[in-house]
Design a protein around this motif. Structure first.
Motif, PDB file in Angstrom:
ATOM      1  N   VAL A 146     -26.030 -32.709   5.195  1.00 25.12           N
ATOM      2  CA  VAL A 146     -25.487 -33.458   4.053  1.00 25.12           C
ATOM      3  C   VAL A 146     -24.282 -34.245   4.541  1.00 25.12           C
ATOM      4  N   ARG A 147     -23.896 -35.282   3.819  1.00 18.88           N
ATOM      5  CA  ARG A 147     -22.758 -36.108   4.205  1.00 18.88           C
ATOM      6  C   ARG A 147     -21.577 -35.880   3.284  1.00 18.88           C
ATOM      7  N   LEU A 148     -20.406 -35.977   3.859  1.00 21.12           N
ATOM      8  CA  LEU A 148     -19.167 -35.926   3.103  1.00 21.12           C
ATOM      9  C   LEU A 148     -18.930 -37.317   2.531  1.00 21.12           C
ATOM     10  N   THR A 149     -18.726 -37.404   1.206  1.00 26.00           N
ATOM     11  CA  THR A 149     -18.531 -38.709   0.579  1.00 26.00           C
ATOM     12  C   THR A 149     -17.086 -39.180   0.766  1.00 26.00           C
ATOM     13  N   SER A 150     -16.820 -40.396   0.346  1.00 25.92           N
ATOM     14  CA  SER A 150     -15.480 -40.965   0.497  1.00 25.92           C
ATOM     15  C   SER A 150     -14.435 -40.195  -0.316  1.00 25.92           C
ATOM     16  N   ASP A 151     -14.867 -39.502  -1.364  1.00 24.12           N
ATOM     17  CA  ASP A 151     -13.916 -38.692  -2.133  1.00 24.12           C
ATOM     18  C   ASP A 151     -14.008 -37.206  -1.736  1.00 24.12           C
ATOM     19  N   CYS A 152     -14.445 -36.971  -0.499  1.00 27.27           N
ATOM     20  CA  CYS A 152     -14.465 -35.638   0.132  1.00 27.27           C
ATOM     21  C   CYS A 152     -15.330 -34.611  -0.595  1.00 27.27           C
ATOM     22  N   LYS A 153     -16.460 -35.040  -1.101  1.00 25.59           N
ATOM     23  CA  LYS A 153     -17.394 -34.127  -1.765  1.00 25.59           C
ATOM     24  C   LYS A 153     -18.706 -34.099  -0.997  1.00 25.59           C
ATOM     25  N   ILE A 154     -19.424 -32.982  -1.156  1.00 29.05           N
ATOM     26  CA  ILE A 154     -20.775 -32.914  -0.629  1.00 29.05           C
ATOM     27  C   ILE A 154     -21.712 -32.625  -1.792  1.00 29.05           C
ATOM     28  N   GLN A 155     -22.936 -33.057  -1.678  1.00 26.72           N
ATOM     29  CA  GLN A 155     -23.936 -32.769  -2.697  1.00 26.72           C
ATOM     30  C   GLN A 155     -24.919 -31.773  -2.114  1.00 26.72           C
ATOM     31  N   LEU A 156     -25.069 -30.653  -2.802  1.00 32.24           N
ATOM     32  CA  LEU A 156     -25.995 -29.646  -2.320  1.00 32.24           C
ATOM     33  C   LEU A 156     -27.422 -30.080  -2.633  1.00 32.24           C
ATOM     34  N   PRO A 157     -28.305 -29.957  -1.661  1.00 30.56           N
ATOM     35  CA  PRO A 157     -29.703 -30.316  -1.902  1.00 30.56           C
ATOM     36  C   PRO A 157     -30.330 -29.392  -2.953  1.00 30.56           C
ATOM     37  N   GLU A 158     -31.308 -29.903  -3.664  1.00 32.04           N
ATOM     38  CA  GLU A 158     -31.978 -29.141  -4.720  1.00 32.04           C
ATOM     39  C   GLU A 158     -32.538 -27.819  -4.185  1.00 32.04           C
ATOM     40  N   TYR A 159     -33.033 -27.838  -2.954  1.00 31.49           N
ATOM     41  CA  TYR A 159     -33.562 -26.625  -2.337  1.00 31.49           C
ATOM     42  C   TYR A 159     -32.499 -25.522  -2.303  1.00 31.49           C
ATOM     43  N   VAL A 160     -31.289 -25.877  -1.923  1.00 33.04           N
ATOM     44  CA  VAL A 160     -30.190 -24.913  -1.818  1.00 33.04           C
ATOM     45  C   VAL A 160     -29.809 -24.392  -3.205  1.00 33.04           C
ATOM     46  N   ILE A 161     -29.746 -25.284  -4.165  1.00 33.65           N
ATOM     47  CA  ILE A 161     -29.396 -24.908  -5.536  1.00 33.65           C
ATOM     48  C   ILE A 161     -30.390 -23.894  -6.089  1.00 33.65           C
ATOM     49  N   LYS A 162     -31.677 -24.161  -5.859  1.00 36.40           N
ATOM     50  CA  LYS A 162     -32.710 -23.232  -6.334  1.00 36.40           C
ATOM     51  C   LYS A 162     -32.671 -21.924  -5.569  1.00 36.40           C
ATOM     52  N   LYS A 163     -32.539 -22.004  -4.255  1.00 38.42           N
ATOM     53  CA  LYS A 163     -32.544 -20.814  -3.410  1.00 38.42           C
ATOM     54  C   LYS A 163     -31.385 -19.879  -3.757  1.00 38.42           C
ATOM     55  N   MET A 164     -30.217 -20.446  -4.091  1.00 42.32           N
ATOM     56  CA  MET A 164     -29.035 -19.650  -4.421  1.00 42.32           C
ATOM     57  C   MET A 164     -28.901 -19.394  -5.922  1.00 42.32           C
ATOM     58  N   ASN A 165     -29.869 -19.888  -6.695  1.00 41.87           N
ATOM     59  CA  ASN A 165     -29.858 -19.705  -8.147  1.00 41.87           C
ATOM     60  C   ASN A 165     -28.545 -20.203  -8.758  1.00 41.87           C
ATOM     61  N   LEU A 166     -28.158 -21.415  -8.385  1.00 41.36           N
ATOM     62  CA  LEU A 166     -26.914 -22.014  -8.875  1.00 41.36           C
ATOM     63  C   LEU A 166     -27.164 -22.797 -10.158  1.00 41.36           C
ATOM     64  N   SER A 167     -26.158 -22.829 -11.009  1.00 44.12           N
ATOM     65  CA  SER A 167     -26.200 -23.594 -12.244  1.00 44.12           C
ATOM     66  C   SER A 167     -24.902 -24.377 -12.369  1.00 44.12           C
ATOM     67  N   ILE A 168     -24.904 -25.358 -13.254  1.00 40.12           N
ATOM     68  CA  ILE A 168     -23.696 -26.139 -13.516  1.00 40.12           C
ATOM     69  C   ILE A 168     -22.569 -25.189 -13.914  1.00 40.12           C
ATOM     70  N   ASN A 169     -21.388 -25.433 -13.395  1.00 39.41           N
ATOM     71  CA  ASN A 169     -20.165 -24.661 -13.637  1.00 39.41           C
ATOM     72  C   ASN A 169     -20.117 -23.318 -12.917  1.00 39.41           C
ATOM     73  N   ASP A 170     -21.118 -22.978 -12.107  1.00 47.79           N
ATOM     74  CA  ASP A 170     -21.013 -21.774 -11.283  1.00 47.79           C
ATOM     75  C   ASP A 170     -19.871 -21.979 -10.300  1.00 47.79           C
ATOM     76  N   GLU A 171     -19.154 -20.912 -10.007  1.00 46.73           N
ATOM     77  CA  GLU A 171     -18.099 -20.979  -9.011  1.00 46.73           C
ATOM     78  C   GLU A 171     -18.681 -20.615  -7.659  1.00 46.73           C
ATOM     79  N   ILE A 172     -18.195 -21.297  -6.630  1.00 50.65           N
ATOM     80  CA  ILE A 172     -18.643 -21.063  -5.263  1.00 50.65           C
ATOM     81  C   ILE A 172     -17.424 -20.748  -4.416  1.00 50.65           C
ATOM     82  N   ILE A 173     -17.505 -19.646  -3.705  1.00 53.27           N
ATOM     83  CA  ILE A 173     -16.423 -19.251  -2.805  1.00 53.27           C
ATOM     84  C   ILE A 173     -16.616 -20.009  -1.493  1.00 53.27           C
ATOM     85  N   VAL A 174     -15.544 -20.632  -0.997  1.00 48.77           N
ATOM     86  CA  VAL A 174     -15.601 -21.413   0.235  1.00 48.77           C
ATOM     87  C   VAL A 174     -14.781 -20.703   1.301  1.00 48.77           C
ATOM     88  N   GLU A 175     -15.414 -20.413   2.436  1.00 49.05           N
ATOM     89  CA  GLU A 175     -14.731 -19.767   3.554  1.00 49.05           C
ATOM     90  C   GLU A 175     -14.960 -20.595   4.814  1.00 49.05           C
TER      91      GLU A 175
END
Length: 82
Positions: free
Chosen positions: A5-34
């Motif tokens: 994935v690419r880092l956008t100009s405003d320093c964000k990444i977009q998670l691919p749909e595959y990852v979202i489904k695999k991790m069972n993520l939904s809008i407003n879920d919190e993600i721990i970043v390490e």
């Protein structure tokens, strides 16, 4: 599986749909970043600590009005025990 994935100009990444489904993520879920060495680790945050105790000892409090209880506690004339 590795996905690029690419880092956008405003320093964000977009998670691919595959990852979202695999991790069972939904809008407003919190993600721990390490960061470990040069690796970025994303982990889905599973509920807050308060959520873990939600409903615990419910039988003790089921007949108590929380608002009234807090008012009574706030109106104690002797706060020496606090």
């Amino acid at each position: 599986m590795s996905i690029s994935v690419r880092l956008t100009s405003d320093c964000k990444i977009q998670l691919p749909e595959y990852v979202i489904k695999k991790m069972n993520l939904s809008i407003n879920d919190e993600i721990i970043v390490e960061v470990e060495d040069s690796k970025l680790i994303l982990t889905k945050k599973e509920g807050s600590q308060a959520d873990l105790f939600n409903g615990s000892h419910n039988e003790v409090w089921n007949s108590t009005d929380a608002e009234e209880y807090l008012k009574d506690e706030g109106n104690c004339s002797d706060n020496s025990g606090y």
